[in-house]
Scaffold this motif. Structure first.
Motif, PDB file in Angstrom:
ATOM      1  N   ALA A   4       0.833  -1.208   0.000  1.00 52.15           N
ATOM      2  CA  ALA A   4       0.000   0.000   0.000  1.00 52.15           C
ATOM      3  C   ALA A   4       0.867   1.256   0.000  1.00 52.15           C
ATOM      4  CB  ALA A   4      -0.928  -0.008   1.208  1.00 52.15           C
ATOM      5  N   THR A  43       2.397   2.314  -3.379  1.00 49.75           N
ATOM      6  CA  THR A  43       1.556   2.978  -4.373  1.00 49.75           C
ATOM      7  C   THR A  43       1.876   4.466  -4.441  1.00 49.75           C
ATOM      8  OG1 THR A  43      -0.235   3.516  -2.819  1.00 49.75           O
ATOM      9  CG2 THR A  43      -0.340   1.359  -3.916  1.00 49.75           C
ATOM     10  N   ASP A  96      -9.223   2.488  -5.991  1.00 55.40           N
ATOM     11  CA  ASP A  96      -8.849   1.121  -5.645  1.00 55.40           C
ATOM     12  C   ASP A  96      -9.753   0.219  -6.477  1.00 55.40           C
ATOM     13  OD1 ASP A  96      -8.086  -1.270  -4.574  1.00 55.40           O
ATOM     14  OD2 ASP A  96      -8.465  -0.751  -2.488  1.00 55.40           O
ATOM     15  N   ALA A 125     -10.978  -3.600  -4.849  1.00 60.26           N
ATOM     16  CA  ALA A 125     -10.979  -3.312  -3.414  1.00 60.26           C
ATOM     17  C   ALA A 125     -11.339  -4.521  -2.564  1.00 60.26           C
ATOM     18  CB  ALA A 125     -11.932  -2.151  -3.122  1.00 60.26           C
ATOM     19  N   LYS A 164      -6.658  -2.838   1.620  1.00 62.20           N
ATOM     20  CA  LYS A 164      -5.775  -1.788   1.092  1.00 62.20           C
ATOM     21  C   LYS A 164      -6.509  -0.451   0.982  1.00 62.20           C
ATOM     22  CE  LYS A 164      -2.302  -4.600  -1.175  1.00 62.20           C
ATOM     23  NZ  LYS A 164      -2.868  -5.926  -0.848  1.00 62.20           N
ATOM     24  N   THR A 165      -7.815  -0.470   0.772  1.00 62.16           N
ATOM     25  CA  THR A 165      -8.572   0.781   0.757  1.00 62.16           C
ATOM     26  C   THR A 165      -8.380   1.523   2.077  1.00 62.16           C
ATOM     27  OG1 THR A 165     -10.261  -0.235  -0.662  1.00 62.16           O
ATOM     28  CG2 THR A 165     -10.855   1.804   0.461  1.00 62.16           C
ATOM     29  N   LEU A 200      -4.854   2.881   2.355  1.00 67.47           N
ATOM     30  CA  LEU A 200      -4.688   4.064   1.513  1.00 67.47           C
ATOM     31  C   LEU A 200      -5.327   5.294   2.157  1.00 67.47           C
ATOM     32  CD1 LEU A 200      -5.495   2.406  -1.926  1.00 67.47           C
ATOM     33  CD2 LEU A 200      -3.261   3.287  -1.229  1.00 67.47           C
ATOM     34  N   ALA A 213     -13.557   3.250  -4.216  1.00 66.50           N
ATOM     35  CA  ALA A 213     -13.342   1.811  -4.070  1.00 66.50           C
ATOM     36  C   ALA A 213     -14.397   1.053  -4.862  1.00 66.50           C
ATOM     37  CB  ALA A 213     -13.411   1.416  -2.599  1.00 66.50           C
ATOM     38  N   VAL A 252      -5.000   1.956  -8.182  1.00 70.24           N
ATOM     39  CA  VAL A 252      -4.383   0.821  -7.502  1.00 70.24           C
ATOM     40  C   VAL A 252      -5.052  -0.456  -8.008  1.00 70.24           C
ATOM     41  CG1 VAL A 252      -3.952  -0.292  -5.281  1.00 70.24           C
ATOM     42  CG2 VAL A 252      -3.852   2.209  -5.479  1.00 70.24           C
ATOM     43  N   ASP A 281      -4.919  -4.101  -7.242  1.00 72.24           N
ATOM     44  CA  ASP A 281      -4.544  -5.252  -6.417  1.00 72.24           C
ATOM     45  C   ASP A 281      -5.123  -6.472  -7.126  1.00 72.24           C
ATOM     46  OD1 ASP A 281      -3.653  -6.868  -4.410  1.00 72.24           O
ATOM     47  OD2 ASP A 281      -5.025  -6.128  -2.877  1.00 72.24           O
TER      48      ASP A 281
END
Length: 434
Positions: free
Chosen positions: A224, A227, A237, A240, A245-246, A249, A261, A312, A314
């Motif tokens: 994270a 980023t 995100d 998400a 990670k949301t 962040l 997200a 982002v 993921d």
């Protein structure tokens, strides 16, 4: 249950997994439901034996010269639990629900076990043979060492929610669990796991219920941070899920900016709403597709096209970097699943490209060790999108304040592994739009 009865139960569960080709959690659940007499400690102990056997399935079978559930458990008890022939004979007695006594062949084998130094790499490293070319491409001569580090149990890490508290204050509040600071993440605390493979039950702590921390591996926390999320940015995100990670962040952005997200499946986003309410993150807007995302339908992010500072990704992946936590997964992985994940990665990266503003970036993350999902996915993306370039990994680490973190370089990014970093396996690449 006696220790010997627990071993017999583990052999039974492994037989069910092998015969019916089913996930370990399902087999363990059914075993527990059928044996109400087994208490929580018994169920935890049996699960620990099963997962330890799966961690070293190949090497345990090699040691005992057979790949039956009984042989694998015997080999595991030698390899991971360090039991000798005398101790094993006492446990494999056939008495009071114990496994049947050791056979003459087993006794002779235990007296002269082969060395793993002479075993093929997939055996010594406990990974599927069909993945040997991929893992060798990633790690070269260090493949076995890297994969042996995957056999160890993972610690329990949490991320301190800096929107509500700081690490020192939370460590003091959780002092009864003896936390240690994570070595690389400035916001992490680590807890040891017991012999049963479980850490402390943190979800019932008032500080968890109040949103002052989230359970998150240190590697995920570092990903994270890599980023390069900053306060005031507009960030998406794109995968998400439940929002780990949301939330990380949002804390990095200090609740300043806009964080969107979403996920391809609305159901995956359901836990995020409650976690957001606890966390105090006020900059997050959840964009849910209708049912499941379909490129043929209106994109819930269409209005953000070309305006986002950082997307982002993921990405969906094989999860090979999490095999310490999910040893069952490595033996269930098939080539077809890898091919499907690669298609999904291409789709989500192409979607991310439409969202990024000129000068913006994509942070591509996987919890995978396989080059096909990491450098391979990035290379294929760059071939499709001429306006993007890789930001050098050294520049990304320096900008994130993580230049001292041990890692492995790849052509496109940074790879964290249990052996080098002490975390789950994560790949991170930052791609900037010109």
């Amino acid at each position: 249950m006696t220790p010997a009865a627990r071993i017999a139960a583990a052999i039974e569960v492994l037989s069910d997994i092998q015969t019916r080709r089913r996930p370990a959690p399902d087999a363990l659940k059914d075993w527990g439901l059928a044996r109400r007499f087994a208490g929580s400690k018994d169920r935890a102990a049996v699960a620990s034996l099963v997962y330890d056997a799966l961690r070293c399935r190949a090497s345990a079978a090699f040691l005992m010269g057979a790949d039956t559930p009984r042989a694998i458990v015997l080999g595991m008890l030698v390899r991971l639990r360090r039991l000798d022939a005398t101790a094993l004979a006492g446990l494999f007695s056939g008495e009071r629900h114990a496994p049947a006594p050791l056979t003459e062949k087993e006794t002779l084998r235990l007296a002269s076990l082969p060395s793993l130094d002479d075993a093929p790499a997939p055996v010594a490293g406990d990974f599927p043979e069909w993945l040997a070319p991929s893992l060798t491409a990633a790690f070269g001569d260090a493949t076995v060492d890297e994969m042996q580090a995957m056999v160890a149990r993972a610690p329990l890490d949490i991320r301190v929610n800096t929107l509500k508290t700081h690490r020192e204050a939370l460590a003091e509040e959780l002092a009864h669990f003896s936390p240690r600071q994570t070595p690389h993440s400035a916001d992490g605390l680590r807890f040891a796991v017991g012999e049963d493979g479980r850490g402390p039950t943190l979800q019932s702590e008032p500080s968890f219920l109040d949103g002052r921390f989230e359970i998150q591996d240190e590697g995920s926390q570092l990903a994270a941070r890599l980023t390069l999320a900053q306060a005031g940015e507009r960030i998406v995100d794109l995968c998400a899920g439940a929002g780990g990670k949301t939330l990380a962040l949002a804390a990095l952005m200090r609740n300043d900016g806009a964080l969107f997200a979403t996920d391809v499946d609305t159901r995956r986003l359901v836990p995020l709403h409650g976690r957001l309410a606890r966390s105090g993150a006020t900059l997050v807007e959840v964009r849910s597709p209708k049912g499941r995302y379909d490129p043929a339908r209106p994109d819930p992010l269409a209005d953000l096209a070309g305006s986002i500072d950082c997307v982002v990704v993921d990405a969906p992946c094989t999860g090979s970097g999490t095999w310490r936590r999910n040893p069952d997964a490595k033996w269930r992985l098939r080539p077809g699943a890898l091919a499907e994940r690669r298609k999904e990665q291409a789709t989500v990266l192409d979607r991310a490209a439409r969202l990024v503003r000129p000068g913006g970036r994509i942070a591509y993350i996987t919890c995978s060790l396989l080059p096909e999902e990491n450098d391979g996915a990035v290379s294929a993306f760059l071939a499709r999108h001429a306006g993007f370039a890789v930001v050098p990994g050294a520049e990304v680490l320096a900008a994130a304040g993580l230049a001292a973190v041990p890692h492995r370089w790849t052509d496109a990014g940074v790879l964290l592994t249990p052996r080098t970093t002490g975390t789950d396996g994560f790949f991170i690449a930052v791609l900037r739009r010109s």
